[in-house]
Design a protein around this motif. Structure first.
Motif, PDB file in Angstrom:
ATOM      1  N   ALA A  74      -0.657  -4.219   3.290  1.00 30.61           N
ATOM      2  CA  ALA A  74      -0.670  -4.026   1.824  1.00 30.61           C
ATOM      3  C   ALA A  74      -1.880  -4.723   1.194  1.00 30.61           C
ATOM      4  O   ALA A  74      -2.556  -4.164   0.287  1.00 30.61           O
ATOM      5  CB  ALA A  74       0.635  -4.551   1.223  1.00 30.61           C
TER       6      ALA A  74
ATOM      7  N   LEU B 156       1.156  -4.110  -3.928  1.00 30.22           N
ATOM      8  CA  LEU B 156       2.617  -4.329  -4.004  1.00 30.22           C
ATOM      9  C   LEU B 156       3.395  -3.037  -3.758  1.00 30.22           C
ATOM     10  O   LEU B 156       4.450  -3.031  -3.111  1.00 30.22           O
ATOM     11  CB  LEU B 156       2.978  -4.898  -5.381  1.00 30.22           C
ATOM     12  N   THR B 157       2.868  -1.935  -4.279  1.00 29.31           N
ATOM     13  CA  THR B 157       3.556  -0.638  -4.051  1.00 29.31           C
ATOM     14  C   THR B 157       3.581  -0.293  -2.558  1.00 29.31           C
ATOM     15  O   THR B 157       4.589   0.146  -2.006  1.00 29.31           O
ATOM     16  CB  THR B 157       2.860   0.463  -4.838  1.00 29.31           C
TER      17      THR B 157
ATOM     18  N   LEU C   2       3.347  -2.409  -0.103  1.00 29.78           N
ATOM     19  CA  LEU C   2       4.242  -3.347   0.582  1.00 29.78           C
ATOM     20  C   LEU C   2       5.724  -2.960   0.400  1.00 29.78           C
ATOM     21  O   LEU C   2       6.528  -3.002   1.341  1.00 29.78           O
ATOM     22  CB  LEU C   2       3.992  -4.762   0.064  1.00 29.78           C
ATOM     23  N   THR C   3       6.052  -2.562  -0.803  1.00 37.81           N
ATOM     24  CA  THR C   3       7.451  -2.121  -1.078  1.00 37.81           C
ATOM     25  C   THR C   3       7.817  -0.911  -0.227  1.00 37.81           C
ATOM     26  O   THR C   3       8.922  -0.806   0.342  1.00 37.81           O
ATOM     27  CB  THR C   3       7.629  -1.815  -2.570  1.00 37.81           C
ATOM     28  N   PHE C   4       6.910   0.058  -0.152  1.00 33.99           N
ATOM     29  CA  PHE C   4       7.168   1.254   0.663  1.00 33.99           C
ATOM     30  C   PHE C   4       7.373   0.896   2.136  1.00 33.99           C
ATOM     31  O   PHE C   4       8.271   1.412   2.811  1.00 33.99           O
ATOM     32  CB  PHE C   4       6.012   2.225   0.486  1.00 33.99           C
TER      33      PHE C   4
ATOM     34  N   ILE D 126       8.363  -1.980   3.337  1.00 30.38           N
ATOM     35  CA  ILE D 126       9.647  -2.700   3.502  1.00 30.38           C
ATOM     36  C   ILE D 126      10.816  -1.728   3.535  1.00 30.38           C
ATOM     37  O   ILE D 126      11.736  -1.833   4.379  1.00 30.38           O
ATOM     38  CB  ILE D 126       9.806  -3.734   2.369  1.00 30.38           C
ATOM     39  N   LEU D 127      10.807  -0.744   2.614  1.00 25.83           N
ATOM     40  CA  LEU D 127      11.906   0.254   2.593  1.00 25.83           C
ATOM     41  C   LEU D 127      11.942   1.063   3.887  1.00 25.83           C
ATOM     42  O   LEU D 127      13.005   1.345   4.458  1.00 25.83           O
ATOM     43  CB  LEU D 127      11.732   1.178   1.375  1.00 25.83           C
TER      44      LEU D 127
END
Length: 486
Positions: A17, A40-41, A43-45, A47-48
């Motif tokens: 990320a 951050l976007t 990284l969030t993707f 993680i999901l």
């Protein structure tokens, strides 16, 4: 505790990320805030995506573990079932081994008792021969009396071992029967008869005679009826009809019934060695059934031999069943609960209630052939005699025609669908043969005297002194050959 692989994946996602944010800031010219938002976007993707993939992987692993557990449980159940079968087989072998050992021990004990009795008989025979030799020497020294030597052999009392041997006479095979009948018919005063019965019981001079019951029309032996005889101190036979009333009046019938049951069980065990389908009928007195003390003794003995219950039939008179009291009903129920079956004899009329008898455990009814074939019975009874066998069969009761003395009666009884027959036509009551009980095969043809060729001459078998004549095996046979010619 978090696994190392999870930490490594998290670090990699953060780096990816951050790299994406720097690349967007450097190449695309995004500002720092915009680049941070893109990082951050991403990284969030990541993680999901990682969480979803791990959940799917864990679910597949749990399903495989459940399947493995199911297979293991099934294998364990099969192994437990196999162990159960093996344990049952081992228990059966142990029980059969214990039973065989007990049978061998009983056979050895019986053999030893036979040898002891035979030794006693041999000693008595030797002593009697010595007395006869001494008397012969004295007679040779003195002048012989005229006209006395001829009857001497008939009046000289023979020893026990000699009396068992049949006397050779130039007469038909049944010449020994009239003598026995004459002894049985001789009247005795009541006190003298009671004393003779007491002595016979105390000295165990009780004989068991067997009369076969055959199938019709094959004439194959299916059952034996045990007929009781007593012998007094002079070896004269006392028939059951002569001493039963006296024994009941003197309170001795309980001991007699217990002794008869013991002998019948011994006979049944020996018969079943050759034929598992054979059975024995044993007569029981109404006085024994009504006496709680005597019945308790007999019930304990029958409980100990419960394994033989299907082949051991207790026989009662018809008159006794018609006047059953509460005590008799309770005692019959106790016997029936232990698997014993009953038979009714001394039938005087055909007014029979098969349902009531079947509920009380009756499985056989013995009717005289003359009563079945009597034309008057069709009007005196509720059912025609020709339909009696079918009626009893519906309730599990077998009809036995007894006292059959002619071939004509057999032909007529076949029209009545009678399955079993008993009588002098097939064989009279006979003591056990030396090699064991009477043959378990089919009944043999009879001659005009009613003596079947398959039965040997009578050999008394009641008291322990005569018991060795039941069979001849091993050392007992050698001792018997030594004692027999005397």
């Amino acid at each position: 505790m978090i696994r190392i692989s999870t930490i490594f994946i998290a670090i990699c996602m953060v780096l990816v990320a951050a790299s994406l944010g720097l690349a967007v800031h450097a190449v695309a010219g995004f500002s720092g805030t915009e680049s941070a938002i893109v990082a951050l976007t991403a990284l969030t993707f990541l993680i999901l995506y990682n969480a979803v993939s791990m959940r799917l992987r864990d679910r597949s692993d749990v399903g495989g573990q459940i399947a493995d557990l199911s297979r293991g449980t099934a294998d364990l159940a099969r192994q437990v079932a196999e162990f159960g079968r093996r344990l049952a087989a081992i228990e059966g072998r142990v029980v059969s081994a214990n039973s065989a050992s007990s049978d061998r021990i009983q056979a050895v004990v019986g053999e030893i008792s036979e040898l002891g009795v035979l030794v006693k008989q041999l000693a008595v025979s030797v002593a009697s021969h010595e007395d006869l030799l001494a008397a012969g020497a004295a007679a040779a020294a003195a002048p012989p009396p005229a006209a006395r030597p001829a009857p001497e052999p008939w009046h000289e009392p023979a020893p026990a071992a000699v009396q068992q041997a049949p006397v050779a006479r130039p007469a038909p095979v049944m010449t020994s029967a009239p003598a026995a009948v004459a002894v049985e018919a001789a009247p005795r005063p009541q006190p003298q008869l009671l004393a003779a019965v007491k002595n016979a019981i105390e000295e165990s001079r009780l004989d068991i005679y067997l009369q076969p019951m055959v199938t019709l029309p094959q004439r194959k032996v299916r059952f034996y009826e045990a007929v009781t005889r007593l012998r007094d101190d002079k070896d004269q036979i006392i028939a059951a009809d002569d001493f039963i009333a006296t024994a009941e009046a003197g309170g001795l019938i309980g001991k007699i019934d217990h002794m008869v049951m013991l002998r019948c069980i011994q006979v049944l065990r020996r018969l079943m060695v050759r034929n598992k389908d054979v059975g024995v009928f044993c007569n029981v007195s109404a006085a024994t059934l009504a006496n709680p003390a005597n019945f308790a003794q007999c019930l304990d003995f029958l409980e100990a031999n419960r394994a033989l219950a299907p082949s051991f039939v207790l026989e009662f008179k018809q008159a006794m069943f018609r006047r059953l009291g509460p005590i008799e009903v309770e005692h019959l129920a106790a016997l029936s609960q232990r698997g014993y079956r009953f038979s009714i004899d001394h039938v005087t009329d055909l007014r029979i209630e098969p349902r009531e008898l079947a509920d009380r455990g009756v499985r056989f009814i013995k009717v005289p052939a003359a009563l079945l074939l009597d034309p008057k019975q069709s009007s005196a009874s509720d059912i025609h005699p020709s339909d009696l066998s079918d009626l009893l069969g519906r309730f599990g009761i077998d009809l036995i025609a007894e006292r059959i003395e002619g071939e004509r009666a057999v032909v007529d009884l076949l029209d009545y669908d009678v399955r079993f027959g008993q009588g002098f036509l097939f064989a009279p009551p006979r003591p056990l043969r030396p090699e064991g009980a009477s043959a378990t095969g089919g009944a043999t043809p009879t001659n005009e005297f009613g003596n079947p060729n398959g039965f040997s001459n009578p050999v008394p078998m009641a008291s322990p002194a005569a018991e060795p004549t039941k069979r001849a095996t091993g050392n007992a046979a050698l001792a018997r050959r030594a004692a027999g010619p005397g």
